[in-house]
Design a protein around this motif. Structure first.
Motif, PDB file in Angstrom:
ATOM      1  N   GLY A 120       0.808  -1.211   0.000  1.00  0.00           N
ATOM      2  CA  GLY A 120       0.000   0.000   0.000  1.00  0.00           C
ATOM      3  C   GLY A 120       0.836   1.254   0.000  1.00  0.00           C
ATOM      4  O   GLY A 120       2.042   1.233  -0.270  1.00  0.00           O
ATOM      5  N   MET A 121       0.182   2.352   0.296  1.00  0.00           N
ATOM      6  CA  MET A 121       0.851   3.649   0.430  1.00  0.00           C
ATOM      7  C   MET A 121       0.525   4.167   1.823  1.00  0.00           C
ATOM      8  O   MET A 121      -0.620   4.098   2.268  1.00  0.00           O
ATOM      9  N   PHE A 122       1.529   4.700   2.513  1.00  0.00           N
ATOM     10  CA  PHE A 122       1.261   5.049   3.905  1.00  0.00           C
ATOM     11  C   PHE A 122       2.290   6.006   4.499  1.00  0.00           C
ATOM     12  O   PHE A 122       3.451   6.048   4.093  1.00  0.00           O
ATOM     13  N   ALA A 123       1.797   6.780   5.439  1.00  0.00           N
ATOM     14  CA  ALA A 123       2.628   7.522   6.383  1.00  0.00           C
ATOM     15  C   ALA A 123       1.836   7.493   7.685  1.00  0.00           C
ATOM     16  O   ALA A 123       0.662   7.870   7.710  1.00  0.00           O
ATOM     17  N   PHE A 124       2.440   6.996   8.749  1.00  0.00           N
ATOM     18  CA  PHE A 124       1.693   6.911   9.998  1.00  0.00           C
ATOM     19  C   PHE A 124       2.586   7.166  11.209  1.00  0.00           C
ATOM     20  O   PHE A 124       3.814   7.070  11.134  1.00  0.00           O
TER      21      PHE A 124
END
Length: 518
Positions: A120-124
């Motif tokens: 996926g695509m993420f920043a957390f």
């Protein structure tokens, strides 16, 4: 898809500062989901939410089963259902059907090893209230943005530069690099761009596998009950996305932008009408009208790079067209030119090694070039863009095949993206899969990315004198300004306070000019 912010420290004003940070990026979420936030021990964290997965129940921050970890998350995890099943078998329970809750429980179960499982695509950002510590991470190629800053014992995290640069306490905004995680201030790289070529892979084998992986990448990105839009230029990349999306989703619409001179518009409309695909056409203003959008483009894109500013003004109208029709989810063809060697520069490189080196360079910069443009312009209108060409499995496979399959001489012509063109022959007409690469602005009917004489050059160069150019080159020597056009854009960059982002002093090859550099 959202805008996130977090502050971990001991400042009593942190809650007000967090709201200020989120207000600066309010367009990254829907108005009714603005400033979903919480104060937990020494941390405040929050977000503006664009509700897509479990829209009514997935309010953030979300906590792990035991309440120890709390998360704010921007992005989409396409394999979250599989991970949820794994976690249920380990005894974890879920109050929502959201990928966010899977992430926070996944971190509780696997720690940083969770990152190896994600598609996926993420920043957390995750806060551990037991240890009063934090963990933050960004996806492999930087599809989703993340920035950070530190002031003594306080750390700040935000989805855009503007959320941090406005704070008096922040003296420098730092780039959170793709494929990294941070644990309590220490950055660690968890994935690297593959560089080892497998020369035993044959052309026909590669063609079949690329076709399969691309289908899989599209399929997992259209698993939604919401309608899907596709940014459509009539080139091979966007048309391949459109054609394949229509195989796996029953409500797909093409978004087409261009003026009366636009080659993109003519070809895109022809394809949609031949294949009975719904489409929307948006006609931007003249070049003189687009010039008025330059301040918006610089504030939105957080860049003074000429090619970024030029293309953002056109991306503005693409994103606007999708938003006006109510789309939340959009697919695009970004990333194909990087992994398949699609830029004209690749035809001028003398060897396979040079081509492979340039692919790695372009991919390494992608988070600061095309992905930054797409993210900022789409989120300016509270819409989410997904890039199937940057699927983890597809990228890792394509980077293993020989560059001879990507840049190939056929007769007297050197063809870029050769293997992709061959793979897409099963679903695209010849006038699409054999079409040459066209810069976004040129395809839309405007000037291109020439260093001298490109889009906007004639307008903005008149606004900066030779004397002023030399003054800025001297005063801001670390920013490597070269042209009047760059100085014109840089003035706005300073006005918006983006000079706190010192990492932008390292210029990017793609954004600076479209001029070939050996």
């Amino acid at each position: 898809m959202c805008g996130i912010a977090a502050i971990i420290g001991k400042n009593k004003q942190d809650r007000a500062e967090l709201t200020k940070m989120l207000a600066a990026i309010s367009s990254r979420g829907e108005r009714k989901y603005f400033d979903e936030s919480a104060e937990i021990e020494t941390c405040v964290l929050g977000m503006n939410r664009l509700a897509i997965v479990d829209r009514e129940h997935a309010k953030q921050p979300i906590s792990s089963n035991d309440g120890r970890y709390s998360i704010v998350f921007n992005g989409e995890i396409y394999n979250y259902k599989d991970l949820q099943e794994e976690l249920i078998k380990k005894g974890y329970k879920f109050n929502t059907d959201s990928d966010t809750e899977v992430l926070v429980n996944g971190y509780a179960a696997w720690g940083p090893d969770l990152l190896q499982k994600l598609i996926g695509m993420f920043a957390f950002f995750i806060f551990d209230k037991e240890q009063k510590s934090f963990f933050a991470a960004r996806d492999l190629l930087g599809v989703k943005p993340l920035y950070w800053a530190q002031n003594e014992e306080t750390y700040y995290f935000g989805s855009e530069i503007k959320s941090l640069s406005q704070l008096d306490e922040v003296k420098e905004v730092k780039l959170f690099p793709p494929a990294h995680y941070m644990k309590d201030g220490k950055l660690t790289q968890y994935w690297k761009i593959p560089t080892k070529i497998n020369y035993e892979i044959l052309e026909n084998e590669a063609t079949e596998e690329i076709r399969k992986l691309f289908d899989d990448a599209i399929r997992i990105r259209v698993q939604t009950d919401l309608p899907i839009a596709v940014y459509m230029s009539g080139g091979i990349d966007s048309t391949a996305v459109l054609a394949t999306a229509a195989k796996y989703h029953n409500d797909v619409t093409a978004i087409i932008v261009g003026n009366d001179e636009s080659s993109d518009k003519k070809i895109a409309i022809k394809y949609c009408e031949e294949n009975k695909i719904k489409y929307v056409v948006k006609v931007p203003p003249t070049e003189a009208g687009l010039v008025k959008d330059i301040p918006w483009a610089i504030r939105t894109s957080e860049s003074f790079e000429p090619n970024m500013v030029r293309q953002v003004t056109l991306s503005h109208y693409i994103a606007l067209a999708a938003a006006e029709k109510g789309f939340k989810i959009i697919l695009c063809g970004e990333g194909s030119d990087e992994i398949f060697a699609g830029y004209p520069e690749f035809t001028q490189l003398e060897s396979s090694q040079k081509i492979e080196e340039r692919i790695i360079k372009f991919l390494s910069d992608l988070h600061r070039t095309q992905l930054q443009r797409v993210d900022r312009t789409s989120m300016a209108f509270t819409t989410e863009v997904r890039e199937p060409f940057l699927d983890k499995h597809l990228v890792e496979y394509v980077l293993r095949i020989s560059s001879d399959f990507k840049v190939k001489k056929v007769g007297e012509k050197v063809i870029t993206k050769y293997i992709l063109r061959k793979a897409m022959m099963d679903r695209l007409p010849e006038y699409i899969y054999n079409r040459d690469k066209v810069v976004l602005s040129e395809g839309a009917g405007y000037k291109g990315n020439q260093k001298i004489g490109g889009l906007f050059y004639d307008f903005v160069a008149k606004e900066v004198s030779v004397t002023e150019l030399e003054e800025y080159k001297t005063k801001y020597g670390d920013w490597n300004l070269e042209t009047k056009e760059e100085v014109y854009y840089f003035k706005y960059f300073l006005q918006f306070g983006y000079d706190k982002a010192l990492f932008n002093q390292e210029r990017t090859l793609v954004n600076k000019t479209n001029t070939y550099v050996k």
